[in-house]
Design an enzyme around this catalytic site. Sequence first.
Site, PDB file in Angstrom:
ATOM      1  N   GLU A   1      32.629  56.274  90.624  1.00 50.39           N
ATOM      2  CA  GLU A   1      32.233  54.996  90.041  1.00 50.39           C
ATOM      3  C   GLU A   1      31.187  55.237  88.947  1.00 50.39           C
ATOM      4  O   GLU A   1      30.190  55.947  89.171  1.00 50.39           O
ATOM      5  CB  GLU A   1      31.659  54.084  91.130  1.00 50.39           C
ATOM      6  CG  GLU A   1      31.514  52.651  90.662  1.00 50.39           C
ATOM      7  CD  GLU A   1      30.839  51.751  91.703  1.00 50.39           C
ATOM      8  OE1 GLU A   1      30.341  50.692  91.326  1.00 50.39           O
ATOM      9  OE2 GLU A   1      30.800  52.136  92.885  1.00 50.39           O
ATOM     10  N   LEU A   2      31.388  54.629  87.791  1.00 55.24           N
ATOM     11  CA  LEU A   2      30.565  54.921  86.602  1.00 55.24           C
ATOM     12  C   LEU A   2      29.079  54.601  86.828  1.00 55.24           C
ATOM     13  O   LEU A   2      28.734  53.486  87.224  1.00 55.24           O
ATOM     14  CB  LEU A   2      31.093  54.107  85.412  1.00 55.24           C
ATOM     15  CG  LEU A   2      30.424  54.386  84.065  1.00 55.24           C
ATOM     16  CD1 LEU A   2      30.748  55.789  83.578  1.00 55.24           C
ATOM     17  CD2 LEU A   2      30.849  53.345  83.026  1.00 55.24           C
ATOM     18  N   ASP A   3      28.220  55.571  86.578  1.00 52.37           N
ATOM     19  CA  ASP A   3      26.757  55.407  86.631  1.00 52.37           C
ATOM     20  C   ASP A   3      26.270  54.833  87.967  1.00 52.37           C
ATOM     21  O   ASP A   3      25.300  54.066  88.004  1.00 52.37           O
ATOM     22  CB  ASP A   3      26.277  54.493  85.481  1.00 52.37           C
ATOM     23  CG  ASP A   3      26.640  55.063  84.109  1.00 52.37           C
ATOM     24  OD1 ASP A   3      26.691  56.298  83.988  1.00 52.37           O
ATOM     25  OD2 ASP A   3      26.885  54.276  83.178  1.00 52.37           O
TER      26      ASP A   3
ATOM     27  N   MET B   1      30.088  61.454  76.283  1.00 49.95           N
ATOM     28  CA  MET B   1      30.538  60.063  76.264  1.00 49.95           C
ATOM     29  C   MET B   1      32.021  59.946  76.634  1.00 49.95           C
ATOM     30  O   MET B   1      32.800  59.284  75.963  1.00 49.95           O
ATOM     31  CB  MET B   1      30.262  59.441  74.891  1.00 49.95           C
ATOM     32  CG  MET B   1      28.785  59.521  74.477  1.00 49.95           C
ATOM     33  SD  MET B   1      27.634  58.864  75.710  1.00 49.95           S
ATOM     34  CE  MET B   1      27.666  57.138  75.258  1.00 49.95           C
TER      35      MET B   1
ATOM     36  N   LEU C   1      35.114  60.571  83.227  1.00 51.34           N
ATOM     37  CA  LEU C   1      35.787  61.734  83.822  1.00 51.34           C
ATOM     38  C   LEU C   1      36.786  61.291  84.882  1.00 51.34           C
ATOM     39  O   LEU C   1      36.567  60.293  85.578  1.00 51.34           O
ATOM     40  CB  LEU C   1      34.745  62.662  84.448  1.00 51.34           C
ATOM     41  CG  LEU C   1      33.685  63.186  83.464  1.00 51.34           C
ATOM     42  CD1 LEU C   1      32.584  63.913  84.214  1.00 51.34           C
ATOM     43  CD2 LEU C   1      34.322  64.098  82.432  1.00 51.34           C
TER      44      LEU C   1
ATOM     45  N   GLU D   1      13.388  61.090  78.204  1.00 51.89           N
ATOM     46  CA  GLU D   1      14.504  61.865  78.779  1.00 51.89           C
ATOM     47  C   GLU D   1      14.245  63.362  78.660  1.00 51.89           C
ATOM     48  O   GLU D   1      14.546  64.135  79.573  1.00 51.89           O
ATOM     49  CB  GLU D   1      15.811  61.510  78.060  1.00 51.89           C
ATOM     50  CG  GLU D   1      16.274  60.083  78.362  1.00 51.89           C
ATOM     51  CD  GLU D   1      17.670  59.788  77.836  1.00 51.89           C
ATOM     52  OE1 GLU D   1      18.008  60.261  76.718  1.00 51.89           O
ATOM     53  OE2 GLU D   1      18.416  59.100  78.545  1.00 51.89           O
TER      54      GLU D   1
ATOM     55  N   HIS E   1      21.305  58.768  82.152  1.00 50.48           N
ATOM     56  CA  HIS E   1      21.782  57.478  81.646  1.00 50.48           C
ATOM     57  C   HIS E   1      20.577  56.702  81.113  1.00 50.48           C
ATOM     58  O   HIS E   1      19.547  56.617  81.793  1.00 50.48           O
ATOM     59  CB  HIS E   1      22.474  56.709  82.771  1.00 50.48           C
ATOM     60  CG  HIS E   1      22.992  55.375  82.322  1.00 50.48           C
ATOM     61  ND1 HIS E   1      24.145  55.259  81.578  1.00 50.48           N
ATOM     62  CD2 HIS E   1      22.511  54.128  82.491  1.00 50.48           C
ATOM     63  CE1 HIS E   1      24.351  53.973  81.301  1.00 50.48           C
ATOM     64  NE2 HIS E   1      23.375  53.271  81.853  1.00 50.48           N
TER      65      HIS E   1
ATOM     66  N   ASN F   1      24.068  63.515  85.663  1.00 46.26           N
ATOM     67  CA  ASN F   1      24.149  62.811  84.379  1.00 46.26           C
ATOM     68  C   ASN F   1      22.789  62.172  84.096  1.00 46.26           C
ATOM     69  O   ASN F   1      22.011  61.897  85.011  1.00 46.26           O
ATOM     70  CB  ASN F   1      25.224  61.720  84.446  1.00 46.26           C
ATOM     71  CG  ASN F   1      25.386  61.003  83.118  1.00 46.26           C
ATOM     72  OD1 ASN F   1      25.344  61.622  82.046  1.00 46.26           O
ATOM     73  ND2 ASN F   1      25.558  59.686  83.167  1.00 46.26           N
TER      74      ASN F   1
ATOM     75  N   THR G   1      29.430  60.326  90.481  1.00 44.23           N
ATOM     76  CA  THR G   1      30.457  59.965  91.457  1.00 44.23           C
ATOM     77  C   THR G   1      31.558  59.241  90.690  1.00 44.23           C
ATOM     78  O   THR G   1      31.346  58.852  89.531  1.00 44.23           O
ATOM     79  CB  THR G   1      29.870  59.031  92.544  1.00 44.23           C
ATOM     80  OG1 THR G   1      29.248  57.915  91.886  1.00 44.23           O
ATOM     81  CG2 THR G   1      28.832  59.737  93.405  1.00 44.23           C
TER      82      THR G   1
ATOM     83  N   SER H   1      17.488  57.265  83.713  1.00 46.04           N
ATOM     84  CA  SER H   1      17.745  57.668  85.097  1.00 46.04           C
ATOM     85  C   SER H   1      18.584  58.937  85.114  1.00 46.04           C
ATOM     86  O   SER H   1      19.560  59.045  84.370  1.00 46.04           O
ATOM     87  CB  SER H   1      18.540  56.587  85.842  1.00 46.04           C
ATOM     88  OG  SER H   1      17.930  55.324  85.721  1.00 46.04           O
TER      89      SER H   1
HETATM   90  C1  GAR Z   1      20.932  59.993  75.746  1.00 50.72           C
HETATM   91  O1  GAR Z   1      20.015  58.961  75.515  1.00 50.72           O
HETATM   92  C2  GAR Z   1      21.661  59.777  77.042  1.00 50.72           C
HETATM   93  O2  GAR Z   1      20.886  59.120  78.015  1.00 50.72           O
HETATM   94  C3  GAR Z   1      22.787  58.893  76.603  1.00 50.72           C
HETATM   95  O3  GAR Z   1      23.183  59.393  75.368  1.00 50.72           O
HETATM   96  C4  GAR Z   1      22.062  59.965  74.716  1.00 50.72           C
HETATM   97  C5  GAR Z   1      22.456  61.352  74.248  1.00 50.72           C
HETATM   98  O4  GAR Z   1      21.495  61.853  73.382  1.00 50.72           O
HETATM   99  N1  GAR Z   1      23.844  58.927  77.562  1.00 50.72           N
HETATM  100  C6  GAR Z   1      24.669  57.916  77.798  1.00 50.72           C
HETATM  101  O5  GAR Z   1      24.625  56.867  77.194  1.00 50.72           O
HETATM  102  C7  GAR Z   1      25.692  58.178  78.890  1.00 50.72           C
HETATM  103  N2  GAR Z   1      26.384  56.992  79.217  1.00 50.72           N
HETATM  104  P1  GAR Z   1      21.471  63.401  73.021  1.00 50.72           P
HETATM  105  O6  GAR Z   1      22.871  63.810  72.564  1.00 50.72           O
HETATM  106  O7  GAR Z   1      20.476  63.498  71.890  1.00 50.72           O
HETATM  107  O8  GAR Z   1      21.034  64.136  74.229  1.00 50.72           O
END
Ligand code: GAR
Length: 321
Positions: A145-147, A92, A95, A176, A111, A109, A143, A138
Amino acid sequence: MTDKTKIAVLISGAGTNMAALVYASRIADAPYEVVLVASNDPAAPGLALAQAEGIATFALPHRGMTREAHDAAMEAAVLQAGADHIVLAGYMRILSDGFVERWAGRMLNIHPSLLPLYRGLDTHARAIAAGDSHGGTSVHLVTPELDAGEVLAQLRVPIVPGDTPDTLAERVKLAEHQLYPRAVADYVSRWRDPVRLLDRVRALALALPETDERESHGSPGFRVGGEKGGKFFAYFSDQHHGVAHIACLVRTGSMDELLALVEDQPEIYFKPAYYGASGWVGIILNRPGVDWDEVAEWLARSWRSVAPRRLTRLIDAADAF
Ligand code: GAR
């Protein structure tokens, strides 16, 4: 197996995606291994799991550091671990551009939304508030630019009556955990994926004038000169005759040239069965770092060596200027 891609996973929290990546990497034939788990939070629960799994860890709180300095320390740990790809899994931190650019094409990444919907934070709350039928997740290239980088893979997850951001987040994480290991595996294997490699060769070969594709002895072949009397100038060979190579076969000028290529650069060129006897060379494609401009030049040269005069005349005239 020594040719596995080495990945570093960056986390900030629970690290359940990191765990999914680690366990998928332990299944036979996984194309990657996790060589480092790093975090900006020394208390991130995922670190303890990584340690218990015998994976190197690195943690450095970002408080009191500039973004660049913190990124540089994370990057140093990644390089020290020998990783060649970085996989962000709930990391979180935004970068710095320099860091992202140095890892362009080698940083992924995940998201928790169906990008391009809901970049940034609070994705599940926003999807519920909008009355969406589905949330999702996703995997994308990172890159500056964020996400916003190219989306490599997505899964849709239904939003059910009574869902809160937390219940939806939990369901999305299940998705995920299936998606990320598969997307990472596909991505790091792309350079040895015969379908992708054939697509590239085909695009280059058919961009040359008056070409068509025709199968020859079970391999895609590329010809110039029209339906009747067309001549082959290239073949795509996928591990034929027991060789490990996925290759593009093209004509050289002579047997001497072919043998010199194979002797000087055996990591790139080989003498293919049957075709080698008539001066064809194999350009190995299933290796990292293929120079596709060079493949294009070989195809053009091979095309030219068999193309009818009426086609080469124009090019010779252009070259004369
Ligand atoms: C995940 O759901 C991931 O998609 C999200 O944080 C969670 C991490 O869970 N990522 C973001 O929000 C990035 N902007 P985890 O630590 O259990 O893998």
